[in-house]
Motif scaffolding. Sequence first.
Motif, PDB file in Angstrom:
ATOM      1  N   GLU A 102      20.064 -49.212 -62.561  1.00 14.93           N
ATOM      2  CA  GLU A 102      21.181 -49.603 -63.419  1.00 14.93           C
ATOM      3  C   GLU A 102      20.748 -50.628 -64.458  1.00 14.93           C
ATOM      4  OE1 GLU A 102      25.877 -50.459 -62.723  1.00 14.93           O
ATOM      5  OE2 GLU A 102      24.471 -51.657 -61.555  1.00 14.93           O
ATOM      6  N   GLN A 103      19.874 -51.533 -64.073  1.00 16.42           N
ATOM      7  CA  GLN A 103      19.405 -52.542 -65.021  1.00 16.42           C
ATOM      8  C   GLN A 103      18.601 -51.922 -66.153  1.00 16.42           C
ATOM      9  OE1 GLN A 103      17.278 -55.446 -62.677  1.00 16.42           O
ATOM     10  NE2 GLN A 103      19.153 -56.476 -61.983  1.00 16.42           N
ATOM     11  N   GLY A 104      17.974 -50.794 -65.881  1.00 21.89           N
ATOM     12  CA  GLY A 104      17.196 -50.123 -66.921  1.00 21.89           C
ATOM     13  C   GLY A 104      18.035 -49.324 -67.894  1.00 21.89           C
ATOM     14  N   ALA A 105      19.331 -49.187 -67.603  1.00 27.98           N
ATOM     15  CA  ALA A 105      20.224 -48.429 -68.493  1.00 27.98           C
ATOM     16  C   ALA A 105      20.709 -49.309 -69.638  1.00 27.98           C
ATOM     17  CB  ALA A 105      21.411 -47.886 -67.704  1.00 27.98           C
ATOM     18  N   GLU A 106      21.026 -48.689 -70.762  1.00 24.81           N
ATOM     19  CA  GLU A 106      21.478 -49.435 -71.932  1.00 24.81           C
ATOM     20  C   GLU A 106      22.916 -49.910 -71.783  1.00 24.81           C
ATOM     21  OE1 GLU A 106      20.884 -47.086 -75.393  1.00 24.81           O
ATOM     22  OE2 GLU A 106      18.689 -47.012 -75.196  1.00 24.81           O
ATOM     23  N   TYR A 107      23.667 -49.290 -70.903  1.00 23.85           N
ATOM     24  CA  TYR A 107      25.059 -49.664 -70.679  1.00 23.85           C
ATOM     25  C   TYR A 107      25.409 -49.373 -69.219  1.00 23.85           C
ATOM     26  CZ  TYR A 107      25.442 -44.635 -71.502  1.00 23.85           C
ATOM     27  OH  TYR A 107      25.267 -43.273 -71.454  1.00 23.85           O
ATOM     28  N   PRO A 108      26.468 -50.001 -68.693  1.00 24.46           N
ATOM     29  CA  PRO A 108      26.822 -49.788 -67.280  1.00 24.46           C
ATOM     30  C   PRO A 108      27.110 -48.321 -66.985  1.00 24.46           C
ATOM     31  CG  PRO A 108      28.004 -51.666 -68.190  1.00 24.46           C
ATOM     32  CD  PRO A 108      27.350 -50.985 -69.355  1.00 24.46           C
ATOM     33  N   ILE A 109      26.627 -47.852 -65.860  1.00 27.87           N
ATOM     34  CA  ILE A 109      26.863 -46.478 -65.420  1.00 27.87           C
ATOM     35  C   ILE A 109      27.724 -46.534 -64.173  1.00 27.87           C
ATOM     36  CG2 ILE A 109      25.786 -44.333 -64.652  1.00 27.87           C
ATOM     37  CD1 ILE A 109      23.317 -45.115 -66.243  1.00 27.87           C
ATOM     38  N   GLU A 110      28.931 -45.991 -64.286  1.00 35.40           N
ATOM     39  CA  GLU A 110      29.943 -46.176 -63.261  1.00 35.40           C
ATOM     40  C   GLU A 110      29.502 -45.672 -61.899  1.00 35.40           C
ATOM     41  OE1 GLU A 110      34.812 -45.587 -63.022  1.00 35.40           O
ATOM     42  OE2 GLU A 110      33.609 -44.337 -64.354  1.00 35.40           O
ATOM     43  N   PHE A 111      28.894 -44.499 -61.850  1.00 38.92           N
ATOM     44  CA  PHE A 111      28.561 -43.949 -60.545  1.00 38.92           C
ATOM     45  C   PHE A 111      27.445 -44.747 -59.875  1.00 38.92           C
ATOM     46  CE2 PHE A 111      24.964 -41.757 -62.482  1.00 38.92           C
ATOM     47  CZ  PHE A 111      24.064 -41.636 -61.437  1.00 38.92           C
ATOM     48  N   LEU A 112      26.547 -45.355 -60.662  1.00 32.81           N
ATOM     49  CA  LEU A 112      25.496 -46.175 -60.066  1.00 32.81           C
ATOM     50  C   LEU A 112      26.077 -47.439 -59.437  1.00 32.81           C
ATOM     51  CD1 LEU A 112      22.457 -45.979 -62.533  1.00 32.81           C
ATOM     52  CD2 LEU A 112      22.598 -45.103 -60.201  1.00 32.81           C
ATOM     53  N   SER A 113      27.077 -48.015 -60.101  1.00 32.14           N
ATOM     54  CA  SER A 113      27.707 -49.214 -59.547  1.00 32.14           C
ATOM     55  C   SER A 113      28.348 -48.918 -58.195  1.00 32.14           C
ATOM     56  CB  SER A 113      28.766 -49.750 -60.525  1.00 32.14           C
ATOM     57  OG  SER A 113      28.165 -50.163 -61.729  1.00 32.14           O
ATOM     58  N   MET A 114      29.047 -47.769 -58.103  1.00 40.39           N
ATOM     59  CA  MET A 114      29.680 -47.428 -56.833  1.00 40.39           C
ATOM     60  C   MET A 114      28.643 -46.981 -55.809  1.00 40.39           C
ATOM     61  SD  MET A 114      33.062 -45.126 -56.041  1.00 40.39           S
ATOM     62  CE  MET A 114      34.056 -46.148 -57.129  1.00 40.39           C
ATOM     63  N   ALA A 115      27.600 -46.290 -56.262  1.00 39.54           N
ATOM     64  CA  ALA A 115      26.550 -45.866 -55.340  1.00 39.54           C
ATOM     65  C   ALA A 115      25.859 -47.075 -54.720  1.00 39.54           C
ATOM     66  CB  ALA A 115      25.534 -44.988 -56.068  1.00 39.54           C
ATOM     67  N   LYS A 116      25.648 -48.129 -55.509  1.00 38.30           N
ATOM     68  CA  LYS A 116      25.070 -49.372 -54.980  1.00 38.30           C
ATOM     69  C   LYS A 116      25.956 -49.937 -53.873  1.00 38.30           C
ATOM     70  CE  LYS A 116      24.897 -51.968 -58.537  1.00 38.30           C
ATOM     71  NZ  LYS A 116      24.711 -53.161 -59.360  1.00 38.30           N
ATOM     72  N   GLU A 117      27.236 -49.949 -54.138  1.00 37.77           N
ATOM     73  CA  GLU A 117      28.223 -50.489 -53.206  1.00 37.77           C
ATOM     74  C   GLU A 117      28.194 -49.719 -51.890  1.00 37.77           C
ATOM     75  OE1 GLU A 117      32.236 -52.033 -54.899  1.00 37.77           O
ATOM     76  OE2 GLU A 117      32.613 -50.029 -54.112  1.00 37.77           O
ATOM     77  N   ILE A 118      28.159 -48.405 -51.993  1.00 37.13           N
ATOM     78  CA  ILE A 118      28.161 -47.561 -50.796  1.00 37.13           C
ATOM     79  C   ILE A 118      26.862 -47.730 -50.016  1.00 37.13           C
ATOM     80  CG2 ILE A 118      28.141 -45.169 -49.992  1.00 37.13           C
ATOM     81  CD1 ILE A 118      30.010 -44.513 -52.341  1.00 37.13           C
ATOM     82  N   ALA A 119      25.734 -47.661 -50.724  1.00 42.85           N
ATOM     83  CA  ALA A 119      24.437 -47.777 -50.056  1.00 42.85           C
ATOM     84  C   ALA A 119      24.307 -49.110 -49.331  1.00 42.85           C
ATOM     85  CB  ALA A 119      23.309 -47.611 -51.076  1.00 42.85           C
ATOM     86  N   HIS A 120      24.815 -50.173 -49.955  1.00 43.97           N
ATOM     87  CA  HIS A 120      24.651 -51.512 -49.420  1.00 43.97           C
ATOM     88  C   HIS A 120      25.547 -51.775 -48.210  1.00 43.97           C
ATOM     89  CE1 HIS A 120      24.098 -56.054 -50.515  1.00 43.97           C
ATOM     90  NE2 HIS A 120      23.261 -55.658 -49.588  1.00 43.97           N
ATOM     91  N   TYR A 121      26.781 -51.272 -48.241  1.00 48.68           N
ATOM     92  CA  TYR A 121      27.775 -51.745 -47.277  1.00 48.68           C
ATOM     93  C   TYR A 121      28.311 -50.693 -46.314  1.00 48.68           C
ATOM     94  CZ  TYR A 121      27.899 -55.840 -50.334  1.00 48.68           C
ATOM     95  OH  TYR A 121      27.565 -56.948 -51.067  1.00 48.68           O
ATOM     96  N   HIS A 122      27.795 -49.455 -46.334  1.00 47.92           N
ATOM     97  CA  HIS A 122      28.430 -48.433 -45.499  1.00 47.92           C
ATOM     98  C   HIS A 122      28.134 -48.602 -44.005  1.00 47.92           C
ATOM     99  CE1 HIS A 122      24.484 -46.487 -45.947  1.00 47.92           C
ATOM    100  NE2 HIS A 122      24.798 -45.684 -44.925  1.00 47.92           N
ATOM    101  N   HIS A 123      27.276 -49.557 -43.652  1.00 51.20           N
ATOM    102  CA  HIS A 123      27.064 -49.872 -42.232  1.00 51.20           C
ATOM    103  C   HIS A 123      27.790 -51.152 -41.805  1.00 51.20           C
ATOM    104  CE1 HIS A 123      24.376 -46.616 -41.234  1.00 51.20           C
ATOM    105  NE2 HIS A 123      23.633 -46.867 -42.297  1.00 51.20           N
ATOM    106  N   GLU A 124      28.607 -51.713 -42.688  1.00 48.20           N
ATOM    107  CA  GLU A 124      29.447 -52.835 -42.278  1.00 48.20           C
ATOM    108  C   GLU A 124      30.565 -52.307 -41.374  1.00 48.20           C
ATOM    109  OE1 GLU A 124      28.728 -55.830 -42.821  1.00 48.20           O
ATOM    110  OE2 GLU A 124      27.549 -55.962 -44.677  1.00 48.20           O
ATOM    111  N   LYS A 125      31.064 -53.183 -40.487  1.00 47.02           N
ATOM    112  CA  LYS A 125      32.136 -52.785 -39.562  1.00 47.02           C
ATOM    113  C   LYS A 125      33.358 -53.674 -39.762  1.00 47.02           C
ATOM    114  CE  LYS A 125      28.981 -50.993 -36.030  1.00 47.02           C
ATOM    115  NZ  LYS A 125      28.568 -51.050 -34.609  1.00 47.02           N
ATOM    116  N   TRP A 126      34.501 -53.112 -39.497  1.00 43.18           N
ATOM    117  CA  TRP A 126      35.772 -53.793 -39.722  1.00 43.18           C
ATOM    118  C   TRP A 126      35.837 -55.152 -39.015  1.00 43.18           C
ATOM    119  CZ3 TRP A 126      39.524 -53.186 -43.090  1.00 43.18           C
ATOM    120  CH2 TRP A 126      40.784 -53.745 -42.862  1.00 43.18           C
ATOM    121  N   ASP A 127      35.228 -55.239 -37.828  1.00 39.97           N
ATOM    122  CA  ASP A 127      35.302 -56.489 -37.058  1.00 39.97           C
ATOM    123  C   ASP A 127      34.163 -57.461 -37.373  1.00 39.97           C
ATOM    124  OD1 ASP A 127      33.100 -55.331 -35.869  1.00 39.97           O
ATOM    125  OD2 ASP A 127      33.975 -55.175 -33.858  1.00 39.97           O
TER     126      ASP A 127
END
Length: 389
Positions: free
Chosen positions: A252-277
Amino acid sequence: MASILIVDDVPETLALLCGLLSPIHQVRAVTSGRRALQAAAEQPQPDLILLDVMMPEMDGYEVIRRLLSNPATVDIPVIFVSALEQADEEEHGLALGAVDYITKPIRPAIVIARVKAHLDLKAARDLLQDRNRCLEGEITRRMADNLLIQDTSIRALARLAEIRDPETGNHLRRTQGYVRTLAMELCSHPRFADFLTPRRIEVLIKSAPLHDIGKVGIKDHILRKRGKLTPDEWAIMKTHSQLGYQALEQAEQGAEYPIEFLSMAKEIAHYHHEKWDGSGYPEGLTGDAIPVSARIMALADVFDALITQRVYKRAFSLEKALLIIHEGRATHFDPDVVNAFFARQEEFIHIAARHADGETDVLSQAAIAIPGVESSPWSNQARSQENIA
């Protein structure tokens, strides 16, 4: 040759205007407002209308109102032709939408000049509209090409992780289907409606296959190990969420402008193993601090892991998988995401069967109701307040 429609109930005026304009234009003449409306809608349509104001049955003012209210005739320029009896008649005609006003008695040079000017304006406008349509078509084509390239790139990146861990098979297709199903169920829920707009759902679905992209950074002897990982190996395995985030962040940093799907993909990749508790990783987030996208991905990912065979385990029965999801409500998973899962559990089973790897027969089972679990969609009242025993 331009086409001109002349509307006047006085034969002498029609004859004069036709005589002036027919040598250089295609001219059609009618004697009433109703016939004018019919002629204006017929093909080929006139490029310009010369319209008398004072006519019986339907005057010129009513004719222009109807012309401008009809999408088929709204773009035809109208010049009023009338004897000025009151000072504000011209102003009134222009206010109704006429492009010009020619006064009687007819002065040939004025008529020819005004007609030429407005035909030239219309030709220029039509040319601009044609070019705009061509440009819009080219933009649409290029956007479609860009989306195709984007989707292909996403699949290629996701496939990298899948190749490293081949026994997941159709995991990416299944989890993408599960994510879509959960998002569509939750989009009207008061806790999720603001986030799950149609656009964000589209981006979420597109981003979902990248949830495990960080596994490309995990060594084979850990990623493909048969049996339980040691504590040190498990610590390394858990770094895949951070590795995936970092890889997508650099992209994403290498892109000239923000790319929406990369921002959400980062979010998913980073946090999909977090648990509610708060017992998950990498940051031990709790409750609503976990991004919505990751909460949805978490349930989709776990359900698929439960019902499919992996290098380190056999597939669980569907009954056991549903029970585990139920027991994870408010501990592993957002309670309302679990509610959405059970509201759509038959769709989940259908998706799993359609993209099955063929290594297990659990997907042939019918949907199994877990005692105390509401399997139908929540009521229109407080869905988020539904309690499961």
